[in-house]
Design a protein around this motif. Structure first.
Motif, PDB file in Angstrom:
ATOM      1  N   ALA A 199       0.839  -1.202   0.000  1.00 33.58           N
ATOM      2  CA  ALA A 199       0.000   0.000   0.000  1.00 33.58           C
ATOM      3  C   ALA A 199       0.874   1.252   0.000  1.00 33.58           C
ATOM      4  CB  ALA A 199      -0.936  -0.012   1.204  1.00 33.58           C
ATOM      5  N   GLY A 200       2.000   1.196   0.713  1.00 30.14           N
ATOM      6  CA  GLY A 200       2.937   2.317   0.724  1.00 30.14           C
ATOM      7  C   GLY A 200       3.517   2.585  -0.648  1.00 30.14           C
ATOM      8  N   PHE A 201       3.817   1.520  -1.376  1.00 30.89           N
ATOM      9  CA  PHE A 201       4.313   1.665  -2.748  1.00 30.89           C
ATOM     10  C   PHE A 201       3.273   2.384  -3.605  1.00 30.89           C
ATOM     11  CE2 PHE A 201       4.233  -0.061  -7.075  1.00 30.89           C
ATOM     12  CZ  PHE A 201       5.462   0.382  -7.539  1.00 30.89           C
ATOM     13  N   ILE A 202       2.031   1.960  -3.491  1.00 26.99           N
ATOM     14  CA  ILE A 202       0.947   2.577  -4.266  1.00 26.99           C
ATOM     15  C   ILE A 202       0.778   4.044  -3.869  1.00 26.99           C
ATOM     16  CG2 ILE A 202      -1.552   2.551  -4.693  1.00 26.99           C
ATOM     17  CD1 ILE A 202      -1.351  -0.560  -4.307  1.00 26.99           C
ATOM     18  N   GLY A 203       0.799   4.328  -2.569  1.00 25.80           N
ATOM     19  CA  GLY A 203       0.660   5.708  -2.100  1.00 25.80           C
ATOM     20  C   GLY A 203       1.778   6.604  -2.586  1.00 25.80           C
ATOM     21  N   ALA A 204       3.003   6.090  -2.583  1.00 24.12           N
ATOM     22  CA  ALA A 204       4.150   6.878  -3.038  1.00 24.12           C
ATOM     23  C   ALA A 204       4.052   7.174  -4.537  1.00 24.12           C
ATOM     24  CB  ALA A 204       5.449   6.149  -2.721  1.00 24.12           C
ATOM     25  N   VAL A 205       3.632   6.202  -5.306  1.00 27.17           N
ATOM     26  CA  VAL A 205       3.462   6.415  -6.750  1.00 27.17           C
ATOM     27  C   VAL A 205       2.340   7.428  -6.990  1.00 27.17           C
ATOM     28  CG1 VAL A 205       2.784   5.318  -8.925  1.00 27.17           C
ATOM     29  CG2 VAL A 205       4.424   4.192  -7.409  1.00 27.17           C
ATOM     30  N   LEU A 206       1.247   7.292  -6.268  1.00 22.10           N
ATOM     31  CA  LEU A 206       0.147   8.254  -6.402  1.00 22.10           C
ATOM     32  C   LEU A 206       0.605   9.669  -6.044  1.00 22.10           C
ATOM     33  CD1 LEU A 206      -2.893   6.266  -4.938  1.00 22.10           C
ATOM     34  CD2 LEU A 206      -2.528   6.964  -7.324  1.00 22.10           C
ATOM     35  N   ARG A 207       1.402   9.784  -4.981  1.00 22.00           N
ATOM     36  CA  ARG A 207       1.921  11.105  -4.590  1.00 22.00           C
ATOM     37  C   ARG A 207       2.721  11.712  -5.727  1.00 22.00           C
ATOM     38  NH1 ARG A 207       5.354  10.640   0.183  1.00 22.00           N
ATOM     39  NH2 ARG A 207       7.072  10.171  -1.196  1.00 22.00           N
ATOM     40  N   TYR A 208       3.583  10.918  -6.315  1.00 23.67           N
ATOM     41  CA  TYR A 208       4.393  11.412  -7.425  1.00 23.67           C
ATOM     42  C   TYR A 208       3.500  11.850  -8.590  1.00 23.67           C
ATOM     43  CZ  TYR A 208       7.509  11.688 -11.359  1.00 23.67           C
ATOM     44  OH  TYR A 208       8.168  12.127 -12.467  1.00 23.67           O
ATOM     45  N   VAL A 239      -2.184   6.003   2.616  1.00 18.62           N
ATOM     46  CA  VAL A 239      -2.323   7.441   2.889  1.00 18.62           C
ATOM     47  C   VAL A 239      -1.053   7.992   3.533  1.00 18.62           C
ATOM     48  CG1 VAL A 239      -3.699   9.223   4.032  1.00 18.62           C
ATOM     49  CG2 VAL A 239      -4.832   7.206   3.100  1.00 18.62           C
ATOM     50  N   GLY A 240      -0.422   7.203   4.386  1.00 19.79           N
ATOM     51  CA  GLY A 240       0.804   7.656   5.041  1.00 19.79           C
ATOM     52  C   GLY A 240       1.934   7.920   4.063  1.00 19.79           C
ATOM     53  N   SER A 241       2.036   7.122   3.026  1.00 22.84           N
ATOM     54  CA  SER A 241       3.091   7.360   2.039  1.00 22.84           C
ATOM     55  C   SER A 241       2.642   8.359   0.974  1.00 22.84           C
ATOM     56  CB  SER A 241       3.541   6.059   1.383  1.00 22.84           C
ATOM     57  OG  SER A 241       2.521   5.543   0.574  1.00 22.84           O
ATOM     58  N   PHE A 242       1.355   8.542   0.826  1.00 23.19           N
ATOM     59  CA  PHE A 242       0.837   9.552  -0.107  1.00 23.19           C
ATOM     60  C   PHE A 242       1.161  10.951   0.419  1.00 23.19           C
ATOM     61  CE2 PHE A 242      -2.764  12.274  -1.528  1.00 23.19           C
ATOM     62  CZ  PHE A 242      -2.498  12.262  -2.891  1.00 23.19           C
ATOM     63  N   THR A 243       0.943  11.160   1.698  1.00 16.31           N
ATOM     64  CA  THR A 243       1.260  12.454   2.300  1.00 16.31           C
ATOM     65  C   THR A 243       2.714  12.447   2.761  1.00 16.31           C
ATOM     66  OG1 THR A 243       0.526  11.715   4.475  1.00 16.31           O
ATOM     67  CG2 THR A 243      -1.108  12.820   3.083  1.00 16.31           C
ATOM     68  N   THR A 244       3.254  13.630   3.009  1.00 21.67           N
ATOM     69  CA  THR A 244       4.663  13.669   3.360  1.00 21.67           C
ATOM     70  C   THR A 244       5.021  14.894   4.178  1.00 21.67           C
ATOM     71  OG1 THR A 244       6.889  13.760   2.468  1.00 21.67           O
ATOM     72  CG2 THR A 244       5.153  14.575   1.046  1.00 21.67           C
ATOM     73  N   PHE A 245       5.237  14.685   5.461  1.00 22.06           N
ATOM     74  CA  PHE A 245       5.654  15.782   6.327  1.00 22.06           C
ATOM     75  C   PHE A 245       7.110  16.156   6.079  1.00 22.06           C
ATOM     76  CE2 PHE A 245       7.135  17.665  10.315  1.00 22.06           C
ATOM     77  CZ  PHE A 245       6.214  18.678  10.448  1.00 22.06           C
ATOM     78  N   SER A 246       7.918  15.182   5.745  1.00 19.79           N
ATOM     79  CA  SER A 246       9.337  15.470   5.526  1.00 19.79           C
ATOM     80  C   SER A 246       9.532  16.385   4.322  1.00 19.79           C
ATOM     81  CB  SER A 246      10.124  14.172   5.342  1.00 19.79           C
ATOM     82  OG  SER A 246       9.606  13.416   4.277  1.00 19.79           O
ATOM     83  N   THR A 247       8.793  16.158   3.250  1.00 23.73           N
ATOM     84  CA  THR A 247       8.910  17.038   2.082  1.00 23.73           C
ATOM     85  C   THR A 247       8.399  18.426   2.410  1.00 23.73           C
ATOM     86  OG1 THR A 247       8.663  15.153   0.600  1.00 23.73           O
ATOM     87  CG2 THR A 247       8.284  17.324  -0.347  1.00 23.73           C
ATOM     88  N   PHE A 248       7.309  18.502   3.146  1.00 24.49           N
ATOM     89  CA  PHE A 248       6.798  19.802   3.610  1.00 24.49           C
ATOM     90  C   PHE A 248       7.882  20.539   4.388  1.00 24.49           C
ATOM     91  CE2 PHE A 248       5.125  21.729   7.562  1.00 24.49           C
ATOM     92  CZ  PHE A 248       4.575  22.890   7.036  1.00 24.49           C
ATOM     93  N   SER A 249       8.556  19.850   5.273  1.00 25.82           N
ATOM     94  CA  SER A 249       9.598  20.461   6.097  1.00 25.82           C
ATOM     95  C   SER A 249      10.770  20.953   5.255  1.00 25.82           C
ATOM     96  CB  SER A 249      10.110  19.467   7.151  1.00 25.82           C
ATOM     97  OG  SER A 249       9.064  19.074   7.991  1.00 25.82           O
ATOM     98  N   VAL A 250      11.244  20.104   4.345  1.00 23.00           N
ATOM     99  CA  VAL A 250      12.381  20.476   3.491  1.00 23.00           C
ATOM    100  C   VAL A 250      12.006  21.646   2.586  1.00 23.00           C
ATOM    101  CG1 VAL A 250      13.829  19.690   1.567  1.00 23.00           C
ATOM    102  CG2 VAL A 250      13.518  18.237   3.579  1.00 23.00           C
TER     103      VAL A 250
END
Length: 123
Positions: free
Chosen positions: A9-18, A72-83
């Motif tokens: 699910a994390g893989f799918i969320g990360a791809v969706l985020r991209y 959803v956890g990999s779709f959203t990203t606090f670390s990118t927001f921070s950077v």
């Protein structure tokens, strides 16, 4: 098995985020629209899914964890927001940084609340 489900699910969320963020990201764009859209959308989706969908359609705890933490956890990203915020500050784009922080925090909270309210209407 939960680890595998969260990973997939994390893989799918990360791809969706991209896929969602990529059209808004380019070298010359000063404001991080892509990450903002992804994070605000994720705030609504997580609140709505965990309160309305999981109650209406009971699914296993493993699948709930995979969707909430993995997808959803990999779709959203606090670390990118921070950077991105720090990058804006380092580039002396103080106004953009402050706008980004305010919209991210208050917009995220508002959309999470909206997701919870949707649950109340669905029930």
């Amino acid at each position: 098995m939960t680890y595998v489900m969260v990973g997939l699910a994390g893989f799918i969320g990360a791809v969706l985020r991209y896929l969602v963020a990529a059209p808004f990201s380019s070298e010359g764009v000063a404001f991080p629209y892509g990450t903002l859209i992804v994070n605000l959308t994720g705030c609504f989706v997580l609140a709505y899914v965990t309160t309305a969908i999981f109650k209406k359609f009971p699914i296993s705890q493993q699948l709930q964890t995979a969707i909430g933490t993995g997808l959803v956890g990999s779709f959203t990203t606090f670390s990118t927001f921070s950077v991105e915020t720090v990058t804006l500050l380092q580039n002396n784009q103080i106004s953009f940084a402050l706008i980004y922080i305010v919209i991210s925090m208050f917009g995220g909270l508002a959309l999470s609340r909206l997701g919870f309210k949707r649950e109340g209407k669905a029930a």
